[in-house]
Design a protein around this motif. Structure first.
Motif, PDB file in Angstrom:
ATOM      1  N   THR A 175       0.825  -1.205   0.000  1.00  0.00           N
ATOM      2  CA  THR A 175       0.000   0.000   0.000  1.00  0.00           C
ATOM      3  C   THR A 175       0.861   1.257   0.000  1.00  0.00           C
ATOM      4  O   THR A 175       2.052   1.217   0.313  1.00  0.00           O
ATOM      5  CB  THR A 175      -0.924   0.038   1.233  1.00  0.00           C
ATOM      6  OG1 THR A 175      -0.123  -0.060   2.424  1.00  0.00           O
ATOM      7  CG2 THR A 175      -1.931  -1.098   1.198  1.00  0.00           C
ATOM      8  N   TYR A 177       0.395   5.348   1.379  1.00  0.00           N
ATOM      9  CA  TYR A 177      -0.466   6.252   2.144  1.00  0.00           C
ATOM     10  C   TYR A 177      -0.190   7.702   1.767  1.00  0.00           C
ATOM     11  O   TYR A 177       0.964   8.139   1.727  1.00  0.00           O
ATOM     12  CB  TYR A 177      -0.223   6.043   3.639  1.00  0.00           C
ATOM     13  CG  TYR A 177      -1.122   6.866   4.532  1.00  0.00           C
ATOM     14  CD1 TYR A 177      -2.484   6.586   4.626  1.00  0.00           C
ATOM     15  CD2 TYR A 177      -0.608   7.923   5.285  1.00  0.00           C
ATOM     16  CE1 TYR A 177      -3.318   7.335   5.447  1.00  0.00           C
ATOM     17  CE2 TYR A 177      -1.427   8.674   6.113  1.00  0.00           C
ATOM     18  CZ  TYR A 177      -2.777   8.379   6.185  1.00  0.00           C
ATOM     19  OH  TYR A 177      -3.597   9.122   6.999  1.00  0.00           O
ATOM     20  N   TYR A 179      -0.286  11.308   2.897  1.00  0.00           N
ATOM     21  CA  TYR A 179      -0.353  12.027   4.168  1.00  0.00           C
ATOM     22  C   TYR A 179      -1.115  13.347   4.068  1.00  0.00           C
ATOM     23  O   TYR A 179      -1.500  13.914   5.087  1.00  0.00           O
ATOM     24  CB  TYR A 179       1.064  12.274   4.702  1.00  0.00           C
ATOM     25  CG  TYR A 179       1.749  10.991   5.123  1.00  0.00           C
ATOM     26  CD1 TYR A 179       1.578  10.479   6.398  1.00  0.00           C
ATOM     27  CD2 TYR A 179       2.533  10.273   4.220  1.00  0.00           C
ATOM     28  CE1 TYR A 179       2.178   9.292   6.782  1.00  0.00           C
ATOM     29  CE2 TYR A 179       3.135   9.081   4.584  1.00  0.00           C
ATOM     30  CZ  TYR A 179       2.955   8.596   5.869  1.00  0.00           C
ATOM     31  OH  TYR A 179       3.544   7.407   6.243  1.00  0.00           O
ATOM     32  N   GLU A 183      -5.641   9.232   2.337  1.00  0.00           N
ATOM     33  CA  GLU A 183      -6.129   8.110   1.542  1.00  0.00           C
ATOM     34  C   GLU A 183      -5.065   7.017   1.435  1.00  0.00           C
ATOM     35  O   GLU A 183      -3.871   7.295   1.332  1.00  0.00           O
ATOM     36  CB  GLU A 183      -6.519   8.583   0.142  1.00  0.00           C
ATOM     37  CG  GLU A 183      -7.706   9.538   0.140  1.00  0.00           C
ATOM     38  CD  GLU A 183      -8.066   9.995  -1.262  1.00  0.00           C
ATOM     39  OE1 GLU A 183      -7.371   9.575  -2.216  1.00  0.00           O
ATOM     40  OE2 GLU A 183      -9.026  10.769  -1.407  1.00  0.00           O
ATOM     41  N   LEU A 184      -5.532   5.775   1.447  1.00  0.00           N
ATOM     42  CA  LEU A 184      -4.647   4.620   1.305  1.00  0.00           C
ATOM     43  C   LEU A 184      -4.886   3.982  -0.057  1.00  0.00           C
ATOM     44  O   LEU A 184      -6.017   3.642  -0.400  1.00  0.00           O
ATOM     45  CB  LEU A 184      -4.921   3.595   2.415  1.00  0.00           C
ATOM     46  CG  LEU A 184      -3.992   2.382   2.443  1.00  0.00           C
ATOM     47  CD1 LEU A 184      -2.620   2.768   2.984  1.00  0.00           C
ATOM     48  CD2 LEU A 184      -4.596   1.265   3.292  1.00  0.00           C
ATOM     49  N   ALA A 208       3.359  -1.445   6.936  1.00  0.00           N
ATOM     50  CA  ALA A 208       3.108  -0.005   7.028  1.00  0.00           C
ATOM     51  C   ALA A 208       4.400   0.746   7.324  1.00  0.00           C
ATOM     52  O   ALA A 208       5.322   0.200   7.932  1.00  0.00           O
ATOM     53  CB  ALA A 208       2.080   0.278   8.124  1.00  0.00           C
ATOM     54  N   GLN A 212       0.073   6.032  11.114  1.00  0.00           N
ATOM     55  CA  GLN A 212      -1.023   6.535  10.280  1.00  0.00           C
ATOM     56  C   GLN A 212      -1.410   5.537   9.191  1.00  0.00           C
ATOM     57  O   GLN A 212      -2.590   5.285   8.947  1.00  0.00           O
ATOM     58  CB  GLN A 212      -0.629   7.876   9.647  1.00  0.00           C
ATOM     59  CG  GLN A 212      -0.480   9.011  10.645  1.00  0.00           C
ATOM     60  CD  GLN A 212      -0.134  10.320   9.962  1.00  0.00           C
ATOM     61  OE1 GLN A 212      -0.967  10.927   9.295  1.00  0.00           O
ATOM     62  NE2 GLN A 212       1.104  10.761  10.116  1.00  0.00           N
ATOM     63  N   GLU A 213      -0.399   4.986   8.536  1.00  0.00           N
ATOM     64  CA  GLU A 213      -0.693   4.001   7.494  1.00  0.00           C
ATOM     65  C   GLU A 213      -1.261   2.727   8.108  1.00  0.00           C
ATOM     66  O   GLU A 213      -2.156   2.098   7.541  1.00  0.00           O
ATOM     67  CB  GLU A 213       0.564   3.680   6.687  1.00  0.00           C
ATOM     68  CG  GLU A 213       0.283   2.770   5.501  1.00  0.00           C
ATOM     69  CD  GLU A 213       1.467   2.609   4.570  1.00  0.00           C
ATOM     70  OE1 GLU A 213       1.269   2.097   3.450  1.00  0.00           O
ATOM     71  OE2 GLU A 213       2.598   2.995   4.960  1.00  0.00           O
ATOM     72  N   ALA A 216      -4.872   3.248   8.720  1.00  0.00           N
ATOM     73  CA  ALA A 216      -5.587   3.248   7.437  1.00  0.00           C
ATOM     74  C   ALA A 216      -5.787   1.829   6.917  1.00  0.00           C
ATOM     75  O   ALA A 216      -6.825   1.508   6.323  1.00  0.00           O
ATOM     76  CB  ALA A 216      -4.819   4.089   6.417  1.00  0.00           C
ATOM     77  N   LYS A 220      -9.189  -0.061   5.939  1.00  0.00           N
ATOM     78  CA  LYS A 220      -9.332  -0.677   4.612  1.00  0.00           C
ATOM     79  C   LYS A 220      -9.941  -2.070   4.714  1.00  0.00           C
ATOM     80  O   LYS A 220     -10.795  -2.459   3.912  1.00  0.00           O
ATOM     81  CB  LYS A 220      -7.967  -0.760   3.919  1.00  0.00           C
ATOM     82  CG  LYS A 220      -7.974  -1.455   2.551  1.00  0.00           C
ATOM     83  CD  LYS A 220      -6.557  -1.531   1.976  1.00  0.00           C
ATOM     84  CE  LYS A 220      -6.549  -2.116   0.567  1.00  0.00           C
ATOM     85  NZ  LYS A 220      -7.016  -3.510   0.510  1.00  0.00           N
TER      86      LYS A 220
END
Length: 273
Positions: A175, A177, A179, A183-184, A208, A212-213, A216, A220
């Motif tokens: 993935t 991310y 910042y 949105e991922l 990740a 934060q990721e 997310a 998801k």
């Protein structure tokens, strides 16, 4: 005779719990399970070969309690097994005070209930214990569920996620991310099993870059139950992800239960049990 780590410090409360169900000893508990056609000791060992001796006997005691309670549903049995696990928690320990055994029993109960959609291992990707646990749950839980439980690994490090996926035959999901927007984006997906429908292949493994990721990724996959490992990066990744995600889920009116796999620091940091 059953022997395991810190036996003397655990014996009194174990025997007290067994007595509640008319069971006189740990050996008698083992006999009850074997008479029911269960070899719990080796079942636990086969799922996680590196586990402690006390874990094998704790599940044996829990299974005997479930049999004595005449549990007919897997979710009910899981909660009963939690009573056995709790009896193995040393008095005065963090695990004892925060009811870790009961928490793990309730965790198992939730994984077997149909309204639980996705279970996440929040763990350091070097943790083979987490990988073994993911494999075990992916293979066993869906035997008693109508709707398959989705299982994911969510850990710190992109390269580590790819490596652990390749070793264990998981599906690696890369993935990215944003910042600025939060949105991922899914960049790529690769299955490392020959059979893309096998239990291992259905485990999605994410890496990740930061908390934060990680949060997310939880959104998801719509994770509603998770367990965190405490071996590496607990204060840098796993527990902040669980705590942040817990707040966001609560604010959104959605359920989320998280349990920490180890004692000590993990227990005192964790949002739930």
């Amino acid at each position: 005779m059953a022997k395991f780590e810190s036996y003397e410090r655990r014996e009194k409360q174990i025997l007290s719990k067994l007595a509640e169900y008319g069971i006189g000893s740990i050996d008698e508990a083992e006999k009850i399970t074997k008479d029911a056609g269960l070899d719990v000791y080796h079942m636990v060992e086969n799922i996680q070969p590196i586990c402690f001796e006390n874990a094998k006997w704790a599940y044996t005691v829990g299974a005997a309690i479930a049999i004595k309670k005449n549990c007919r549903k897997a979710s009910e049995a899981a909660a009963a097994i939690g009573e056995g696990l709790q009896s193995f928690c040393i008095p005065g320990s963090v695990a004892d005070r925060r009811k870790v055994g009961l928490g793990h029993g309730n965790l198992g109960k939730m994984l077997l209930e149909e309204d639980t959609e996705c279970f996440a291992f929040l763990a350091g990707h070097e943790s083979f214990a987490a990988a073994e646990g993911a494999i075990g749950i992916a293979e066993k839980a869906n035997k008693v569920r109508q709707k398959p439980l989705r299982v994911i690994l969510n850990g710190l490090g992109k390269d580590a996620a790819q490596i652990i996926s390749r070793i264990n035959g998981f599906t690696h999901v890369e993935t990215e991310y944003d910042y600025f927007t939060g949105e991922l984006k899914e960049v790529s997906r690769k299955c490392y099993s020959k059979d893309p429908k096998s239990p291992r292949a259905l485990v999605n493994c994410y890496g990740a870059n930061d908390v934060q990721e990680g949060v997310a990724i939880m959104w998801k996959e719509n994770v509603d139950v998770s367990i965190t490992g405490n071996s590496t990066n607990p204060t840098r990744f796993q527990h902040p992800v669980a705590g942040t995600y817990k707040k966001e889920r609560t604010d959104a009116g959605k359920k989320y239960f998280s349990v920490a796999s180890g004692g000590g620091t993990g227990r005192t940091l964790h949002p739930d049990n």
